[in-house]
Design an enzyme around this catalytic site. Structure first.
Site, PDB file in Angstrom:
ATOM      1  N   ASP A 183       3.736   4.497   5.861  1.00 15.83           N
ATOM      2  CA  ASP A 183       3.432   5.480   7.061  1.00 15.83           C
ATOM      3  C   ASP A 183       3.542   6.861   6.385  1.00 15.83           C
ATOM      4  O   ASP A 183       2.809   7.790   6.684  1.00 15.83           O
ATOM      5  CB  ASP A 183       3.599   5.120   8.063  1.00 15.83           C
ATOM      6  CG  ASP A 183       3.164   3.980   8.773  1.00 15.83           C
ATOM      7  OD1 ASP A 183       1.819   3.888   8.823  1.00 15.83           O
ATOM      8  OD2 ASP A 183       3.734   3.029   9.495  1.00 15.83           O
ATOM      9  N   THR A 184       5.030   6.986   6.458  1.00 14.14           N
ATOM     10  CA  THR A 184       5.430   8.649   6.415  1.00 14.14           C
ATOM     11  C   THR A 184       4.840   9.172   4.984  1.00 14.14           C
ATOM     12  O   THR A 184       4.877  10.560   4.930  1.00 14.14           O
ATOM     13  CB  THR A 184       6.814   8.437   6.366  1.00 14.14           C
ATOM     14  OG1 THR A 184       7.391   7.790   5.371  1.00 14.14           O
ATOM     15  CG2 THR A 184       7.374   8.246   7.674  1.00 14.14           C
TER      16      THR A 184
END
Length: 425
Positions: A183-184
């Protein structure tokens, strides 16, 4: 805990970001922009972002408006509730998009279009809008994927992007990376892409559709495995705590834990390490003289170094190696709170939490600017906390807002004050 540094509006002050994202990927992207001073309007459905209810909750928090997950990545944002399924809800988003600089969403392809909020529709209203999408497998506007409609979460992106394939014990099963890198990583790429489009807009006067696929972002971050296979025709497997191209480079035992040590690829670091180990002859030994030589004898070299480090504590090793060769202890979250470097850099910041009579701590953004104060940190918003204030700011009257509330199109606290990724559909 260090005293928070003086705050400033931030270099992105004046930019407005319309955040229609959920979970981690999109909110992390907009968190980065908010930390840098952008005004971020976080739009949530009536039941809120799914992460509000995920905790963890601090002891004594009877309100439980949100937990640490939501607080960490939604700080510095204003919150409003808009129900896209109710009459007038999509119209609110179109009104907000008309004056926004950046829009960020992480729905699957087609979801925004079904609500009349696709890029083309919004760009017709606001040609300067930078529309940023973070999807599991990208958007068909930039390249149609056979799996573009699949939902995705962090673990899926880590797995498909190759990260899990090289993480874990050598010759063992794949191991998930601890943080949500699936995600990041796309979140950071999306923030860069959005700001690049804003810069281009200064020249052309027009916004852009910016697209980042979670799968794509992890592949880009795992770039080493691509060229390794291209150059050598061998697919890398789990690497354990060593490096396939550098030696010694990895984790080594201490008597009270583990340390990271990288005396490669620079050969002079190997020489320095050998001197500290009391084995200067190894630094000039032809068998270990160059990094490629040491890689060829990796098991032998790692055994020599590990035997030496294992007889010393992490503190002793820090005193011997710190400042000489690249070195650091393997920290836990507890040890981070006592770290003088993080204290000096104000990397752990206290922030108010609703329902608590004490502040909580979150990880600050790492971007620093010389010669100026840093943007401050404000708590994440309560659900719909700024709905009325935001709507009034874009031209809605009190009667307009009352009608929208009666229709269920907007919600949240009825106030005019201002308060302090995954992809699914």
């Amino acid at each position: 805990m260090a005293v928070a540094p003086p705050s400033s509006p931030g270099p992105l002050h004046g930019l407005t970001v319309l955040d229609l994202s959920r979970m981690l990927a999109g909110p992390f992207c907009t968190m980065v922009l908010a930390d840098l001073g952008a005004t971020v309007l976080k739009v949530e459905p009536p039941f809120g972002d799914m992460t509000r209810a995920q905790g963890p909750y601090a002891e004594g928090d009877g309100l439980q408006a949100y937990g640490g997950y939501f607080q960490s990545v939604n700080r510095n944002k204003q919150g409003l509730v808009v129900d896209l399924t109710k009459p007038g809800g999509a119209g609110v988003i179109r009104r907000l998009a008309a004056t926004a600089d950046i829009l960020v969403e992480n729905y699957r392809p087609g979801v925004m279009e079904r609500h009349g909020l696709g890029y083309e529709r919004l760009a017709a209203i606001n040609p300067r809008l930078v529309y940023t999408a973070i999807r599991g497998f990208g958007d068909p506007r930039t390249g149609v994927s056979p799996i573009q409609d699949w939902p995705s979460y962090d673990i899926v992106a880590q797995a498909m992007g190759g990260l899990l394939g090289i993480t874990g014990p050598a010759d063992g099963p794949p191991v998930k990376a601890g943080p949500g890198l699936g995600d990041t990583l796309p979140a950071l790429f999306a923030a860069v892409g959005a700001l690049a489009a804003v810069r281009e807009r200064e020249i052309t006067g027009l916004g852009r559709f910016v697209d980042v696929g979670m799968y794509d972002a992890v592949v880009a971050a795992c770039e080493r495995i691509v060229y390794q296979y291209s150059y050598q025709g061998v697919a890398p497997g789990p690497e354990g705590n060593a490096h396939p191209l550098f030696c010694p480079f990895g984790l080594f035992p201490a008597s009270d834990g583990f340390v990271a040590l990288a005396a490669a690829p620079a050969d002079h670091h190997w020489v320095l390490l050998c001197e500290v180990m009391g084995r200067p002859e190894l630094g000039t030994d032809a068998r270990y003289a160059h990094n490629t030589d040491r890689v060829a004898r990796q098991a032998e070299v790692l055994g020599l170094v590990g035997e030496w480090t294992g007889r010393r504590t992490r503190a002793e090793l820090a005193g011997l190696l710190g400042g000489k060769v690249p070195f650091g202890p393997v920290n836990t979250a507890e040890s981070l709170f006592d770290d003088p470097h993080l204290r000096a850099r104000s990397m752990l910041r206290e922030v108010e939490h609703p329902g608590l009579d004490r502040p909580v701590t979150v990880a600050a953004g790492p971007i620093r600017f010389a010669g100026g104060a840093e943007p401050g940190i404000r708590r994440a918003p309560l659900l719909g906390e700024h709905t009325d204030a935001v709507l009034r700011g874009c031209g809605y009257t009190g009667e307009d807002i009352a009608r929208l509330r009666a229709a269920g199109a907007v919600g949240g606290a009825a106030t005019t004050g201002s308060g302090s990724s995954s992809t699914t559909d």
